[in-house]
Design a protein around this motif. Structure first.
Motif, short mmCIF file in Angstrom:
data_model
loop_
_atom_site.label_atom_id
_atom_site.label_comp_id
_atom_site.label_asym_id
_atom_site.label_seq_id
_atom_site.Cartn_x
_atom_site.Cartn_y
_atom_site.Cartn_z
N PHE A 132 26.56 36.59 43.94
CA PHE A 132 26.73 37.31 42.67
C PHE A 132 25.96 36.62 41.55
O PHE A 132 25.32 37.27 40.73
CB PHE A 132 28.21 37.40 42.30
N LYS A 133 26.05 35.30 41.51
CA LYS A 133 25.39 34.54 40.45
C LYS A 133 23.88 34.71 40.51
O LYS A 133 23.23 34.92 39.48
CB LYS A 133 25.77 33.06 40.56
N VAL A 134 23.34 34.66 41.72
CA VAL A 134 21.89 34.83 41.90
C VAL A 134 21.45 36.21 41.40
O VAL A 134 20.36 36.37 40.85
CB VAL A 134 21.51 34.64 43.38
N HIS A 135 22.33 37.20 41.56
CA HIS A 135 22.01 38.56 41.13
C HIS A 135 22.53 38.85 39.72
O HIS A 135 22.72 40.00 39.33
CB HIS A 135 22.56 39.57 42.13
N LEU A 136 22.75 37.79 38.95
CA LEU A 136 23.02 37.88 37.51
C LEU A 136 24.27 38.68 37.17
O LEU A 136 24.34 39.36 36.15
CB LEU A 136 21.81 38.48 36.78
N THR A 137 25.27 38.60 38.04
CA THR A 137 26.54 39.27 37.79
C THR A 137 27.23 38.67 36.57
O THR A 137 27.29 37.45 36.43
CB THR A 137 27.46 39.16 39.01
N LYS A 138 27.76 39.51 35.71
CA LYS A 138 28.42 39.04 34.49
C LYS A 138 29.94 39.03 34.59
O LYS A 138 30.60 38.24 33.94
CB LYS A 138 27.99 39.91 33.30
N LYS A 139 30.48 39.95 35.40
CA LYS A 139 31.94 40.04 35.52
C LYS A 139 32.30 40.05 37.00
O LYS A 139 31.65 40.74 37.79
CB LYS A 139 32.48 41.31 34.86
N CYS A 140 33.36 39.33 37.36
CA CYS A 140 33.84 39.33 38.73
C CYS A 140 35.35 39.58 38.72
O CYS A 140 36.10 38.83 38.09
CB CYS A 140 33.52 38.01 39.42
N THR A 141 35.77 40.64 39.40
CA THR A 141 37.18 41.00 39.47
C THR A 141 37.77 40.56 40.80
O THR A 141 37.22 40.87 41.86
CB THR A 141 37.35 42.52 39.30
N ILE A 142 38.89 39.85 40.74
CA ILE A 142 39.61 39.44 41.93
C ILE A 142 40.61 40.54 42.26
O ILE A 142 41.43 40.94 41.43
CB ILE A 142 40.36 38.12 41.72
N ILE A 143 40.52 41.04 43.50
CA ILE A 143 41.30 42.22 43.87
C ILE A 143 41.85 42.02 45.29
O ILE A 143 41.51 41.07 45.97
CB ILE A 143 40.40 43.48 43.75
N GLY A 144 42.71 42.91 45.74
CA GLY A 144 43.30 42.78 47.08
C GLY A 144 43.46 44.16 47.70
O GLY A 144 42.72 45.07 47.36
N GLY A 145 44.49 44.30 48.52
CA GLY A 145 45.76 43.64 48.57
C GLY A 145 46.29 43.23 47.19
O GLY A 145 45.93 43.78 46.18
N GLU A 146 47.19 42.27 47.25
CA GLU A 146 47.73 41.70 46.03
C GLU A 146 47.26 40.25 45.92
O GLU A 146 47.77 39.37 46.62
CB GLU A 146 49.26 41.78 46.04
N PRO A 147 46.27 39.98 45.06
CA PRO A 147 45.65 38.65 45.03
C PRO A 147 46.57 37.52 44.60
O PRO A 147 46.31 36.36 44.90
CB PRO A 147 44.49 38.83 44.04
N THR A 148 47.68 37.86 43.91
CA THR A 148 48.58 36.77 43.49
C THR A 148 49.34 36.18 44.68
O THR A 148 49.98 35.13 44.55
CB THR A 148 49.60 37.26 42.44
N LEU A 149 49.24 36.81 45.86
CA LEU A 149 49.85 36.26 47.07
C LEU A 149 48.95 35.22 47.74
O LEU A 149 49.40 34.50 48.62
CB LEU A 149 50.14 37.39 48.07
N SER A 150 47.69 35.18 47.34
CA SER A 150 46.73 34.31 48.02
C SER A 150 46.87 32.85 47.61
O SER A 150 47.02 32.53 46.42
CB SER A 150 45.30 34.78 47.71
N ASP A 151 46.78 31.97 48.59
CA ASP A 151 46.78 30.54 48.32
C ASP A 151 45.50 30.10 47.61
O ASP A 151 45.45 29.00 47.06
CB ASP A 151 46.91 29.75 49.63
#
Length: 237
Positions: A60-79
């Motif tokens: 993503f960084k190489v392709h100049l991404t400005k925003k990254c959304t963490i999604i799931g499932g339910e991401p708050t369950l992830s370690d």
């Protein structure tokens, strides 16, 4: 170096850069929502390794991404949630966390409002009756409590209603609730015809003309509120 960074933040130049990216760090969930597009994937969840997370963020960084959304499932369950938030910030991208709101408030002890552009909550109604019928009993009360606490802690909060045939007439009530809660943005979503929604598409999915009418009506409300209101065109004439 980008000469006009403000321009590129909201543009996608095909083959060169992405304005926004989404990372599914874990597909497990504590709900089985009737309109969820993951469907059977919720019963056989996959997760990313930390190395995969870093590799994806590097891409993503190489392709100049400005925003990254963490999604799931339910991401708050992830370690690996806090690891991922930290890495997104280290890569210089704005981080957004999408959640159904069913988590313990101790989560806020591990993240700062400075690490997230938005903390986004799924909220399908201005009352528990419809929201809980689509998601999980008690989920409306749990989400609203976490929204209030997040705003108290200084987070910019966005609510994301998924619009179906049953709640398409409730947009203004949802906007009023958003104003009462003090959210920064309301982001209306149309149903993706996949997973659980695909099995019930005739009951819940708006037809193209219905979605166009929905967002045309939504436009008449936009000037009444101080926060940002957004929707995907999805269908248009």
């Amino acid at each position: 170096m980008i000469e006009n960074d403000k321009y590129y933040r909201n543009k996608r130049l095909h083959g060169k850069t992405f304005a926004n990216a989404f990372i599914y760090i874990d597909e497990k969930c504590n709900m089985f929502c009737k309109h969820c597009y993951l469907g059977e994937r919720l019963s056989n969840p996959k997760k990313m390794s930390r190395q995969q997370i870093v590799d994806f963020l590097m891409f993503f960084k190489v392709h100049l991404t400005k925003k990254c959304t963490i999604i799931g499932g339910e991401p708050t369950l992830s370690d690996d949630l806090f690891f991922t938030i930290k890495k997104i910030n280290e890569f210089g991208m704005d981080c957004i966390l999408d959640t159904n709101g069913w988590f313990n408030q101790s989560l806020y002890d591990h993240i700062s409002h400075t690490e997230l552009e938005y903390l986004s909550f799924s909220l399908d109604s201005a009352s528990a009756e419809y929201h809980d019928s689509q998601r999980r009993k008690g989920s409306f009360q749990k989400a609203v409590a976490n929204i209030k606490y997040a705003i108290k802690k200084g987070f910019c909060v966005r609510i994301i209603p998924t619009i179906t045939k049953r709640n398409q007439h409730c947009a203004n009530d949802i906007l009023k609730l958003g104003e009462q809660l003090g959210v920064s943005s309301v982001n209306f979503h149309s149903v993706t015809r996949a997973g659980n929604a695909k099995q019930r598409s005739e009951d819940i999915c708006l037809e193209p003309e219905e979605w166009i009418k929905f967002y045309a009506d939504l436009e008449t409300h936009k000037n009444k509120y101080s926060f940002n209101i957004w929707y995907p065109p999805t269908y248009a004439y």
